[in-house]
Design a protein around this motif. Sequence first.
Motif, PDB file in Angstrom:
ATOM      1  N   VAL A  15       0.829  -1.198   0.000  1.00  0.00           N
ATOM      2  CA  VAL A  15       0.000   0.000   0.000  1.00  0.00           C
ATOM      3  C   VAL A  15       0.867   1.253   0.000  1.00  0.00           C
ATOM      4  O   VAL A  15       2.057   1.210   0.324  1.00  0.00           O
ATOM      5  N   ALA A  16       0.234   2.365  -0.326  1.00  0.00           N
ATOM      6  CA  ALA A  16       0.946   3.643  -0.321  1.00  0.00           C
ATOM      7  C   ALA A  16       1.142   4.161   1.097  1.00  0.00           C
ATOM      8  O   ALA A  16       2.220   4.630   1.462  1.00  0.00           O
ATOM      9  N   HIS A  17       0.075   4.093   1.905  1.00  0.00           N
ATOM     10  CA  HIS A  17       0.103   4.697   3.240  1.00  0.00           C
ATOM     11  C   HIS A  17      -0.391   3.706   4.291  1.00  0.00           C
ATOM     12  O   HIS A  17      -1.281   2.897   4.015  1.00  0.00           O
ATOM     13  N   ALA A  18       0.167   3.832   5.486  1.00  0.00           N
ATOM     14  CA  ALA A  18      -0.344   3.064   6.613  1.00  0.00           C
ATOM     15  C   ALA A  18      -1.721   3.610   6.973  1.00  0.00           C
ATOM     16  O   ALA A  18      -1.855   4.748   7.410  1.00  0.00           O
ATOM     17  N   ASP A  19      -2.704   2.862   6.768  1.00  0.00           N
ATOM     18  CA  ASP A  19      -4.148   2.983   6.989  1.00  0.00           C
ATOM     19  C   ASP A  19      -4.901   2.481   5.757  1.00  0.00           C
ATOM     20  O   ASP A  19      -6.020   2.019   5.856  1.00  0.00           O
ATOM     21  N   LYS A  65       4.427   7.854  15.103  1.00  0.00           N
ATOM     22  CA  LYS A  65       3.092   7.505  15.590  1.00  0.00           C
ATOM     23  C   LYS A  65       2.335   6.669  14.573  1.00  0.00           C
ATOM     24  O   LYS A  65       1.654   5.706  14.921  1.00  0.00           O
ATOM     25  N   ARG A  66       2.471   7.034  13.303  1.00  0.00           N
ATOM     26  CA  ARG A  66       1.764   6.274  12.272  1.00  0.00           C
ATOM     27  C   ARG A  66       2.326   4.862  12.154  1.00  0.00           C
ATOM     28  O   ARG A  66       1.573   3.897  11.993  1.00  0.00           O
ATOM     29  N   LYS A  67       3.635   4.716  12.234  1.00  0.00           N
ATOM     30  CA  LYS A  67       4.236   3.383  12.187  1.00  0.00           C
ATOM     31  C   LYS A  67       3.792   2.540  13.379  1.00  0.00           C
ATOM     32  O   LYS A  67       3.485   1.346  13.233  1.00  0.00           O
ATOM     33  N   ASP A  68       3.764   3.149  14.562  1.00  0.00           N
ATOM     34  CA  ASP A  68       3.309   2.429  15.750  1.00  0.00           C
ATOM     35  C   ASP A  68       1.855   1.997  15.586  1.00  0.00           C
ATOM     36  O   ASP A  68       1.479   0.877  15.957  1.00  0.00           O
ATOM     37  N   ALA A  69       1.040   2.900  15.031  1.00  0.00           N
ATOM     38  CA  ALA A  69      -0.366   2.562  14.781  1.00  0.00           C
ATOM     39  C   ALA A  69      -0.472   1.389  13.816  1.00  0.00           C
ATOM     40  O   ALA A  69      -1.273   0.462  14.016  1.00  0.00           O
ATOM     41  N   CYS A  70       0.344   1.413  12.776  1.00  0.00           N
ATOM     42  CA  CYS A  70       0.327   0.342  11.781  1.00  0.00           C
ATOM     43  C   CYS A  70       0.700  -0.990  12.415  1.00  0.00           C
ATOM     44  O   CYS A  70       0.068  -2.021  12.134  1.00  0.00           O
ATOM     45  N   ARG A  71       1.687  -0.983  13.279  1.00  0.00           N
ATOM     46  CA  ARG A  71       2.098  -2.229  13.933  1.00  0.00           C
ATOM     47  C   ARG A  71       1.010  -2.735  14.871  1.00  0.00           C
ATOM     48  O   ARG A  71       0.795  -3.953  15.007  1.00  0.00           O
ATOM     49  N   ASN A  72       0.306  -1.826  15.551  1.00  0.00           N
ATOM     50  CA  ASN A  72      -0.802  -2.236  16.414  1.00  0.00           C
ATOM     51  C   ASN A  72      -1.936  -2.844  15.593  1.00  0.00           C
ATOM     52  O   ASN A  72      -2.530  -3.862  15.983  1.00  0.00           O
ATOM     53  N   VAL A  73      -2.237  -2.215  14.467  1.00  0.00           N
ATOM     54  CA  VAL A  73      -3.258  -2.751  13.573  1.00  0.00           C
ATOM     55  C   VAL A  73      -2.833  -4.130  13.067  1.00  0.00           C
ATOM     56  O   VAL A  73      -3.638  -5.063  13.013  1.00  0.00           O
ATOM     57  N   ALA A  74      -1.578  -4.251  12.686  1.00  0.00           N
ATOM     58  CA  ALA A  74      -1.058  -5.526  12.199  1.00  0.00           C
ATOM     59  C   ALA A  74      -1.236  -6.625  13.241  1.00  0.00           C
ATOM     60  O   ALA A  74      -1.607  -7.764  12.921  1.00  0.00           O
ATOM     61  N   GLY A  78      -3.506  -9.740  12.390  1.00  0.00           N
ATOM     62  CA  GLY A  78      -2.755 -10.969  12.184  1.00  0.00           C
ATOM     63  C   GLY A  78      -1.664 -10.859  11.135  1.00  0.00           C
ATOM     64  O   GLY A  78      -1.179 -11.882  10.638  1.00  0.00           O
ATOM     65  N   ILE A  79      -1.255  -9.636  10.805  1.00  0.00           N
ATOM     66  CA  ILE A  79      -0.143  -9.431   9.876  1.00  0.00           C
ATOM     67  C   ILE A  79       1.160  -9.776  10.593  1.00  0.00           C
ATOM     68  O   ILE A  79       1.391  -9.347  11.724  1.00  0.00           O
ATOM     69  N   GLU A  80       2.015 -10.526   9.920  1.00  0.00           N
ATOM     70  CA  GLU A  80       3.234 -11.004  10.562  1.00  0.00           C
ATOM     71  C   GLU A  80       4.309  -9.928  10.662  1.00  0.00           C
ATOM     72  O   GLU A  80       5.009  -9.820  11.661  1.00  0.00           O
ATOM     73  N   ASN A  81       4.455  -9.117   9.598  1.00  0.00           N
ATOM     74  CA  ASN A  81       5.551  -8.156   9.562  1.00  0.00           C
ATOM     75  C   ASN A  81       5.144  -6.920   8.768  1.00  0.00           C
ATOM     76  O   ASN A  81       4.453  -7.022   7.760  1.00  0.00           O
ATOM     77  N   CYS A  82       5.587  -5.753   9.241  1.00  0.00           N
ATOM     78  CA  CYS A  82       5.365  -4.485   8.533  1.00  0.00           C
ATOM     79  C   CYS A  82       6.710  -3.907   8.094  1.00  0.00           C
ATOM     80  O   CYS A  82       7.636  -3.794   8.907  1.00  0.00           O
ATOM     81  N   SER A  83       6.807  -3.541   6.824  1.00  0.00           N
ATOM     82  CA  SER A  83       8.010  -2.900   6.295  1.00  0.00           C
ATOM     83  C   SER A  83       7.637  -1.514   5.771  1.00  0.00           C
ATOM     84  O   SER A  83       6.561  -1.327   5.195  1.00  0.00           O
ATOM     85  N   PHE A  84       8.539  -0.545   5.960  1.00  0.00           N
ATOM     86  CA  PHE A  84       8.268   0.838   5.576  1.00  0.00           C
ATOM     87  C   PHE A  84       9.403   1.377   4.714  1.00  0.00           C
ATOM     88  O   PHE A  84      10.569   1.280   5.094  1.00  0.00           O
ATOM     89  N   LEU A  85       9.061   1.964   3.569  1.00  0.00           N
ATOM     90  CA  LEU A  85      10.076   2.557   2.703  1.00  0.00           C
ATOM     91  C   LEU A  85      10.320   4.026   3.018  1.00  0.00           C
ATOM     92  O   LEU A  85      11.340   4.586   2.613  1.00  0.00           O
TER      93      LEU A  85
END
Length: 233
Positions: A15-19, A65-74, A78-85
């Motif tokens: 995706v383009a953005h976390a959310d 904050k957005r990355k932390d939110a994304c990891r909480n959502v994950a 049930g998402i195993e891993n989040c990667s950010f460019l």
Amino acid sequence: MKPLWPMHEKIAVIVAHADDELLGCGGTIARLADRGCCINLLVLADGETARKGLNQNQQEILIKKRKDACRNVASLLGIENCSFLDLPDNRLDSVDLLDVTQAVEMFLFEHRPTLVITQHSSDLNLDHEVTNRAVLTAVRPVGGHEVCELVTFETPSSTEWAFSATPGFRPDSFVDVSTSFERKVESLKYYAAEMREAPHPRSISSLEALGKWRGSQSGFYLAEAFETVFRFI
């Protein structure tokens, strides 16, 4: 409830953005994770640096904050891993498409998904368009990866507002999220800064209305819709 993409065990959501992952296919992700699939998420843009009047320190705080939110959502979905460019928000067209595509390719080579889920090409948001183009280029059938199916989803407040875009979002697959929609709604609290009051498409009531509309098209109470780009059998 019917089996959900039973031929796939490793899945990538790009995706383009976390959310975007939650708004567009959060219920589907939850169902896939419940089935035991290994799901990895790639987020291309930082989602914050397009905001006006912020200094660098403020931007960095919001990005974290957005990355932390994304990891909480994950974790909830049930998402195993989040990667950010961490590419520039709403400016993905300022990055060479080759560079974006190669970053996506590296992600695919690392995680070896057979199914990729990403954003539709007919979208008002430029970052969503670039994401689609980079993913489509990265998964072209030239060998080196294991992707055999690519599907796209609609992003509320972006896809439906691309009024003149052609061919537009034309779903051909519908996922029953009647049992996972509540988890999607629960996860929205982490992206509270991105949510709006009704009748905005990113309000909870509008997301539920969209889910019911897609459900009415497919015989489910609540559904998320997808358009198949290709499937190699």
